[in-house]
Design a protein around this motif. Structure first.
Motif, PDB file in Angstrom:
ATOM      1  N   ASP A  31     -13.823  -5.860  -2.968  1.00  0.00           N
ATOM      2  CA  ASP A  31     -12.763  -6.601  -3.644  1.00  0.00           C
ATOM      3  C   ASP A  31     -11.419  -6.165  -3.047  1.00  0.00           C
ATOM      4  N   PRO A  32     -10.744  -7.075  -2.313  1.00  0.00           N
ATOM      5  CA  PRO A  32      -9.530  -6.671  -1.571  1.00  0.00           C
ATOM      6  C   PRO A  32      -8.459  -6.022  -2.446  1.00  0.00           C
ATOM      7  N   ASP A  33      -8.237  -6.576  -3.656  1.00  0.00           N
ATOM      8  CA  ASP A  33      -7.187  -6.001  -4.496  1.00  0.00           C
ATOM      9  C   ASP A  33      -7.579  -4.623  -5.005  1.00  0.00           C
ATOM     10  N   ALA A  34      -8.847  -4.501  -5.419  1.00  0.00           N
ATOM     11  CA  ALA A  34      -9.320  -3.204  -5.886  1.00  0.00           C
ATOM     12  C   ALA A  34      -9.308  -2.194  -4.745  1.00  0.00           C
ATOM     13  N   ILE A  61       0.835  -1.206   0.000  1.00  0.00           N
ATOM     14  CA  ILE A  61       0.000   0.000   0.000  1.00  0.00           C
ATOM     15  C   ILE A  61       0.868   1.252   0.000  1.00  0.00           C
ATOM     16  N   SER A  62       1.899   1.229   0.828  1.00  0.00           N
ATOM     17  CA  SER A  62       2.760   2.389   0.925  1.00  0.00           C
ATOM     18  C   SER A  62       3.509   2.634  -0.387  1.00  0.00           C
ATOM     19  N   PHE A  63       3.972   1.556  -1.001  1.00  0.00           N
ATOM     20  CA  PHE A  63       4.693   1.687  -2.266  1.00  0.00           C
ATOM     21  C   PHE A  63       3.752   2.189  -3.359  1.00  0.00           C
ATOM     22  N   GLY A  64       2.515   1.711  -3.334  1.00  0.00           N
ATOM     23  CA  GLY A  64       1.525   2.201  -4.289  1.00  0.00           C
ATOM     24  C   GLY A  64       1.295   3.691  -4.133  1.00  0.00           C
TER      25      GLY A  64
END
Lengths: 301, 300
Positions: free
Chosen positions: B157-160, B79-82
């Protein structure tokens, strides 16, 4: 020949330029839309009337004007009390923060002060490392602050970032001004109040905004330190309203409120509006100041 | 020594001013650091910290051998890298493009608008985002349904949902993060652009050769400092926005510390995980600051 070439080339550039200006303007307009639309949606939703069916949705304009959601918000004791609590921590907290930050920053801005470096490092270190969630909770508990509004003020009354900002600003004031006051027999406190503070109004505008927004928006502190709903600040009550399926909690337990889905929704939205309106009305006027504040902080920090 | 004492005596008013601040830092910042010791003890509520028996590294071993460890670390980094990947370049791009807007009124208006979300709490912003994305009633999902004909629910949706976190954070901080670049750009000599225009440079070339170099050092410094905070993936945001269905992929170190610490009352374990994170964070920030200082010195 070369003249023709130059002309054609600059024409092309101008045409390219125009296409860019148009594309850029469209991009900026989209950005403004994407930023403002959610806020607009909340506002029109809060004044859309009960007659709108739950499945019917409004996107661009309110279906009909109905301010009953607001009268409900302003007649609900839990919301009013929360508003009062938030006003209290914002006003008292900001004043206390400004006072303590000034008192701490002023001595630390004096090069001649013995121990200045040690103390500044001691304070700055808390920005990089802290006790963490549970140890901090235990201290707040041992101090007897649980379930008091002071738990939302005292633990963050001095922000190191704001303190460094103020130290840097004080350093930038020519020392000659204070020295001449000193020669006239003024003490350090008098020099601070009479000479330094009047020159610092812009930075104080920035700090006031930063601190006030911090207190106004405080939510997690309240989750941690408050159990009794009597003390809940606005953000916490807002969160509960948003999450709750039915609003019997908001309506103060009275069963005589039989609300439809849409009414619940508009009360939610009206509460959001009431929670963000003060900030929306204040920050644009301070823009000039906080932009400068961020720059000082980023360059020197 | 005598002279030092004499000047300190003369400055006694200044020292007096420092007392409340010193008390604040000792009480609310340094006293909790003593409480970190419960990470190495079997602490139970209602007992004093010094009474609790020592447990050594038991709780650290417990964390590293639990399946939660890898999961929350991966979630934190992803998440942080995103957020770094999307949220870092966006304000730069925005600042460069805004710099090209000629009308001062329009420029000021756009700035005022994009600063707004920064001042709004995550409680409100989180709710706004969820409303926009809600199936059937939200603008976003309605638009997607209208275009593709399919119902979508990114909230379940966890990935979304990771993207929801990344993009909403970018939305909130875009304008605020751009301030520093806009300030750097306002200092660029306008004559450079005029000279380039006379030489026939296109807008794109001017942006590449004049605008970008003017903020290059700011970009590098901001990037270095940003990397130092890679372990902070957005505590309040995730606490407010995530739900049980996406939690598996969105639980980060900070929310985990909160969950095990104050909801499950595993005080020692939570503090051990917390200490692990803050120690890593401290090392990273200090390392990164050294890199930033070196880089700045090389530039001068």
């Amino acid at each position: 020949m070369s003249g023709v070439y130059v002309k054609r080339r600059s024409d092309r550039i101008r045409r390219n330029g125009r296409a860019f200006v148009v594309a850029n303007s469209i991009f900026m307009a989209l950005l403004v839309f994407v930023t403002l639309y959610p806020f607009y949606y909340v506002i029109i939703g809060s004044i859309s009337g009960d007659s709108v069916g739950a499945q019917e949705i409004y996107f661009l304009y309110p279906k009909d004007l109905d301010l009953s959601a607001y009268s409900m918000v302003f007649s609900t004791t839990s919301i009013l009390r929360a508003y009062g609590n938030t006003l209290f921590i914002t006003i008292v907290g900001t004043l206390l923060s400004l006072l303590l930050t000034t008192l701490t920053a002023y001595p630390l801005s004096k090069q001649r002060l013995h121990g200045r470096r040690v103390l500044t490092t001691l304070f700055y270190f808390t920005m990089l490392f802290n006790g963490g969630l549970v140890p901090t909770y235990l201290v707040i508990r041992d101090l007897g602050l649980i379930d008091t509004l002071w738990a939302l003020i005292l633990p963050k009354v001095i922000s190191v970032y704001n303190m460094l900002l103020l130290i840097n600003f004080f350093k930038s004031i020519p020392s000659g001004l204070e020295e001449s006051a000193k020669i006239d027999g003024a003490g350090d406190m008098t020099a601070l109040i009479r000479i330094v503070l009047p020159l610092s109004l812009p930075i104080f505008a920035t700090l006031t905004l930063f601190y006030a927004v911090g207190y106004w928006n405080s939510w997690f502190d309240a989750v941690m330190y408050l159990n009794r709903s009597r003390n809940f600040p606005l953000q916490l009550v807002l969160r509960e309203i948003v999450q709750s399926v039915d609003l019997s909690y908001v309506a103060g337990g009275g069963a005589d409120y039989s609300m439809s889905d849409t009414t619940i929704q508009s009360v939610r939205l009206a509460t959001i509006v009431v929670a963000i309106l003060p900030i929306m009305m204040v920050y644009p006027f301070l823009q000039k100041y906080f932009v400068k504040g961020v720059m000082i902080g980023a360059i020197k920090g | 020594m005598n002279r030092t004492l004499r000047t300190m005596r003369k400055d006694r008013m200044l020292y007096l001013m420092l007392v409340p601040g010193l008390v604040f830092f000792l009480l609310f910042k340094y006293w909790p650091m003593y409480g970190i010791s419960i990470a190495f003890k079997d602490y139970k509520l209602g007992r004093e910290i010094w009474e609790a028996p020592w447990a050594g590294f038991k709780y650290f071993r417990q964390f590293f051998s639990s399946p939660d460890c890898a999961r929350v670390l991966i979630n934190t980094f992803v998440i942080s890298f995103g957020k770094l990947l999307v949220g870092f370049p966006s304000p730069i791009l925005f600042a460069i493009l805004l710099n090209e807007i000629q009308r001062r009124g329009a420029k000021r208006f756009i700035q005022t608008v994009v600063y707004l979300p920064h001042f709004i709490s995550w409680v409100v912003v989180g709710n706004l985002v969820l409303m926009m994305l809600a199936p059937k009633t939200g603008l976003f999902s309605t638009a997607i349904t209208a275009i593709t004909g399919n119902d979508v629910n990114v909230l379940l949706d966890p990935d979304a949902f990771r993207w929801v976190l990344i993009l909403s954070d970018t939305w909130k901080e875009l304008g605020w993060s751009a301030i520093i670049y806009l300030a750097a750009l306002s200092g660029v000599d306008m004559n450079l652009y005029e000279a380039a225009a006379i030489d026939g440079a296109s807008r794109g070339r001017m942006m590449w050769h004049i605008t970008l170099p003017a903020i290059r050092s700011t970009i590098v410094i901001m990037l270095i400092l940003r990397v130092g905070k890679i372990l902070d993936a957005g505590f309040e945001q995730i606490l407010i926005m995530s739900n049980a269905l996406v939690n598996e992929k969105c639980e980060i170190i900070d929310t985990y510390v909160y969950k095990v610490g104050l909801q499950q009352a595993r005080y020692s374990y939570s503090t051990a995980v917390n200490l692990f994170k803050s120690a890593c964070g401290l090392v990273m920030v200090l390392g990164v600051n050294t890199v930033a200082r070196r880089w700045e010195e090389n530039m001068l």
